[in-house]
Design an enzyme around this catalytic site. Structure first.
Site, PDB file in Angstrom:
ATOM      1  N   TYR A   1      -3.360  -0.666  10.343  1.00 18.31           N
ATOM      2  CA  TYR A   1      -3.264  -0.781   8.980  1.00 18.31           C
ATOM      3  C   TYR A   1      -2.239  -0.660   8.084  1.00 18.31           C
ATOM      4  CZ  TYR A   1      -4.541  -0.684   3.657  1.00 18.31           C
ATOM      5  OH  TYR A   1      -4.162  -0.762   2.328  1.00 18.31           O
TER       6      TYR A   1
ATOM      7  N   SER B   1       0.749  -1.322   0.039  1.00 21.48           N
ATOM      8  CA  SER B   1       0.084   0.204  -0.058  1.00 21.48           C
ATOM      9  C   SER B   1       0.940   1.420   0.008  1.00 21.48           C
ATOM     10  CB  SER B   1      -0.826  -0.039   1.277  1.00 21.48           C
ATOM     11  OG  SER B   1      -1.424   1.355   1.761  1.00 21.48           O
TER      12      SER B   1
HETATM   13  N1  LIG Z   1      -8.618  -0.013  -2.868  1.00 20.70           N
HETATM   14  C1  LIG Z   1      -7.460   0.762  -2.811  1.00 20.70           C
HETATM   15  O1  LIG Z   1      -7.415   1.776  -3.102  1.00 20.70           O
HETATM   16  C2  LIG Z   1      -6.257   0.164  -2.251  1.00 20.70           C
HETATM   17  C3  LIG Z   1      -5.064   0.814  -2.091  1.00 20.70           C
HETATM   18  C4  LIG Z   1      -3.930   0.145  -1.251  1.00 20.70           C
HETATM   19  C5  LIG Z   1      -4.084  -1.058  -1.240  1.00 20.70           C
HETATM   20  N2  LIG Z   1      -5.115  -1.793  -1.124  1.00 20.70           N
HETATM   21  C6  LIG Z   1      -4.945  -3.132  -0.770  1.00 20.70           C
HETATM   22  O2  LIG Z   1      -5.717  -4.083  -1.770  1.00 20.70           O
HETATM   23  C7  LIG Z   1      -6.100  -5.190  -1.395  1.00 20.70           C
HETATM   24  C8  LIG Z   1      -7.482  -5.332  -1.948  1.00 20.70           C
HETATM   25  O3  LIG Z   1      -8.235  -4.177  -1.406  1.00 20.70           O
HETATM   26  P1  LIG Z   1      -9.791  -3.776  -1.813  1.00 20.70           P
HETATM   27  O4  LIG Z   1      -9.702  -2.216  -2.189  1.00 20.70           O
HETATM   28  O5  LIG Z   1     -10.157  -4.536  -3.094  1.00 20.70           O
HETATM   29  O6  LIG Z   1     -10.733  -4.262  -0.770  1.00 20.70           O
HETATM   30  P2  LIG Z   1     -12.294  -4.746  -0.525  1.00 20.70           P
HETATM   31  O7  LIG Z   1     -12.979  -4.269  -1.907  1.00 20.70           O
HETATM   32  O8  LIG Z   1     -12.804  -4.357   0.763  1.00 20.70           O
HETATM   33  O9  LIG Z   1     -11.912  -6.286  -0.521  1.00 20.70           O
HETATM   34  C9  LIG Z   1     -11.569  -7.011   0.565  1.00 20.70           C
HETATM   35  C10 LIG Z   1     -11.461  -8.332   0.372  1.00 20.70           C
HETATM   36  O10 LIG Z   1     -10.841  -8.805   1.403  1.00 20.70           O
HETATM   37  C11 LIG Z   1     -11.747  -9.959   2.065  1.00 20.70           C
HETATM   38  N3  LIG Z   1     -11.765 -10.083   3.679  1.00 20.70           N
HETATM   39  C12 LIG Z   1     -11.794  -8.886   4.305  1.00 20.70           C
HETATM   40  N4  LIG Z   1     -11.670  -9.659   5.457  1.00 20.70           N
HETATM   41  C13 LIG Z   1     -11.629 -10.876   5.429  1.00 20.70           C
HETATM   42  C14 LIG Z   1     -11.558 -12.021   6.480  1.00 20.70           C
HETATM   43  N5  LIG Z   1     -11.590 -11.653   7.890  1.00 20.70           N
HETATM   44  N6  LIG Z   1     -11.411 -13.409   5.980  1.00 20.70           N
HETATM   45  C15 LIG Z   1     -11.203 -13.427   4.625  1.00 20.70           C
HETATM   46  N7  LIG Z   1     -11.151 -12.393   3.713  1.00 20.70           N
HETATM   47  C16 LIG Z   1     -11.583 -11.279   4.303  1.00 20.70           C
HETATM   48  C17 LIG Z   1     -13.282  -9.557   1.648  1.00 20.70           C
HETATM   49  O11 LIG Z   1     -14.043 -10.454   1.769  1.00 20.70           O
HETATM   50  P3  LIG Z   1     -15.769 -10.208   1.852  1.00 20.70           P
HETATM   51  O12 LIG Z   1     -16.070  -9.735   0.588  1.00 20.70           O
HETATM   52  O13 LIG Z   1     -16.421 -11.744   2.006  1.00 20.70           O
HETATM   53  O14 LIG Z   1     -15.847  -9.588   2.979  1.00 20.70           O
HETATM   54  C18 LIG Z   1     -12.862  -9.003  -0.033  1.00 20.70           C
HETATM   55  O15 LIG Z   1     -13.115 -10.031  -0.785  1.00 20.70           O
HETATM   56  C19 LIG Z   1      -6.009  -5.103   0.081  1.00 20.70           C
HETATM   57  O16 LIG Z   1      -4.952  -5.765   0.463  1.00 20.70           O
HETATM   58  C20 LIG Z   1      -5.645  -3.750   0.311  1.00 20.70           C
HETATM   59  O17 LIG Z   1      -5.140  -3.405   1.503  1.00 20.70           O
HETATM   60  C21 LIG Z   1      -6.234  -1.232  -1.705  1.00 20.70           C
END
Ligand SMILES: NC(=O)c1ccc[n+]([C@@H]2O[C@H](COP(=O)([O-])OP(=O)(O)OC[C@H]3O[C@@H](n4cnc5c(N)ncnc54)[C@H](OP(=O)(O)O)[C@@H]3O)[C@@H](O)[C@H]2O)c1
Length: 249
Positions: free
Chosen positions: A169, A156
């Site tokens: 985080y 991140s």
């Molecule tokens: N979006 C951004 O701008 C951004 C920026 C930097 C880094 N990231 C990183 O990219 C990755 C994906 O992020 P995203 O934005 O796509 O997030 P998201 O849309 O919130 O999706 C998160 C995923 O993680 C799963 N998850 C969360 N808690 C869990 C648990 N306790 N057990 C199993 N699965 C779990 C969720 O499953 P459910 O759907 O079943 O809840 C979902 O599939 C993360 O590592 C995040 O830190 C994102």
């Protein structure tokens, strides 16, 4: 070297590769799963919600891509034996694992350290750091059965520019990059195994909305537009890339 951000995979770039994607039920993980399957991968969809995982499954099958598998597991609640069962199911179905994408994460609480809730801190560290550690440890024997195994952690922007109040985080993403770097060095003598991190950058997902509720979302990239670097790092075209953090944007 290929620029991972503009990588253009061939139709069969990931053909027959068995790739486990955590957090594939939503956001970036979902987009990567659909894209990887459309390039021939046999994807294994992990997430919490079976209903959401089934919707991703349907989308992949309806597009004519290889039929995926679904392995639900709540990282907050699962004990080591549930990870063993998950890996035993993979072993039985495929006999190997070619790719492991650690994508699932939670944002947790953002608060000054002085006021950070201890239980919430521990939950975030458990899902974002302990779960990838346990899953990596449990999957390594199966990854070693692949001719070209890759492990990809998710970084991140908070790692390169730390900021106040991001709590568990921020610390979890530093720990995840540390785990990646340490593992990459430990596996240096196994030249087939590639271990890297990817920083997706700002992407329009539920987590982003939670982190920045007031921002103008019309300027954010959709998840399906940033998958090129993921496909590059999960496939054979990134041979030689090891121990690095790569930006998807
Ligand atoms: N979006 C951004 O701008 C951004 C920026 C930097 C880094 N990231 C990183 O990219 C990755 C994906 O992020 P995203 O934005 O796509 O997030 P998201 O849309 O919130 O999706 C998160 C995923 O993680 C799963 N998850 C969360 N808690 C869990 C648990 N306790 N057990 C199993 N699965 C779990 C969720 O499953 P459910 O759907 O079943 O809840 C979902 O599939 C993360 O590592 C995040 O830190 C994102």
């Amino acid at each position: 070297m290929t620029d991972p951000r503009t990588y253009q995979p061939s139709k069969d770039a990931l053909k027959d590769r068995v790739i486990l994607i955590t957090g594939a039920s939503d956001g970036i993980g979902k987009a990567v799963a659909i894209a990887a399957a459309s390039h021939g991968a046999q994807v294994v969809l992990h997430g919490r919600s079976v209903r959401k995982l089934e919707a991703v499954y349907d989308e992949i099958v309806n597009a004519g891509a290889p039929r995926p598998s679904i392995l639900p597991l709540d990282f907050e609640k699962a004990g080591p034996e549930e990870y063993e069962k998950l890996v035993a199911a993979l072993e039985q179905e495929f006999g190997r694992l070619d790719g492991l994408l650690h994508n699932a994460s939670m944002l947790g609480e953002r608060a000054p350290i002085e006021h950070h809730d201890v239980a919430k801190w521990m939950r975030t560290m458990h899902v974002n750091v302990n779960a990838p550690f346990i899953l990596t440890r449990t999957c390594l024997p199966l990854l070693k059965k692949s001719a070209d195994p890759v492990i990809l952690f998710t970084s991140s922007g908070v790692v390169s520019s730390p900021r106040p109040f991001w709590g568990s985080y921020l610390v979890s993403k530093w720990a995840s990059d540390g785990l990646m770097s340490m593992l990459a060095q430990e596996l240096e003598k196994q030249p087939a195994m590639r271990v890297n991190s990817i920083n997706p950058g700002a992407v329009k997902t539920n987590m982003r909305l939670q982190a920045y509720p007031a921002e103008d979302r019309s300027k954010l990239r959709e998840a399906h537009t940033i998958v090129a670097a993921y496909l590059y790092l999960l496939g054979p075209d990134s041979r030689g890339v090891h121990g690095q953090t790569i930006n998807a944007q």
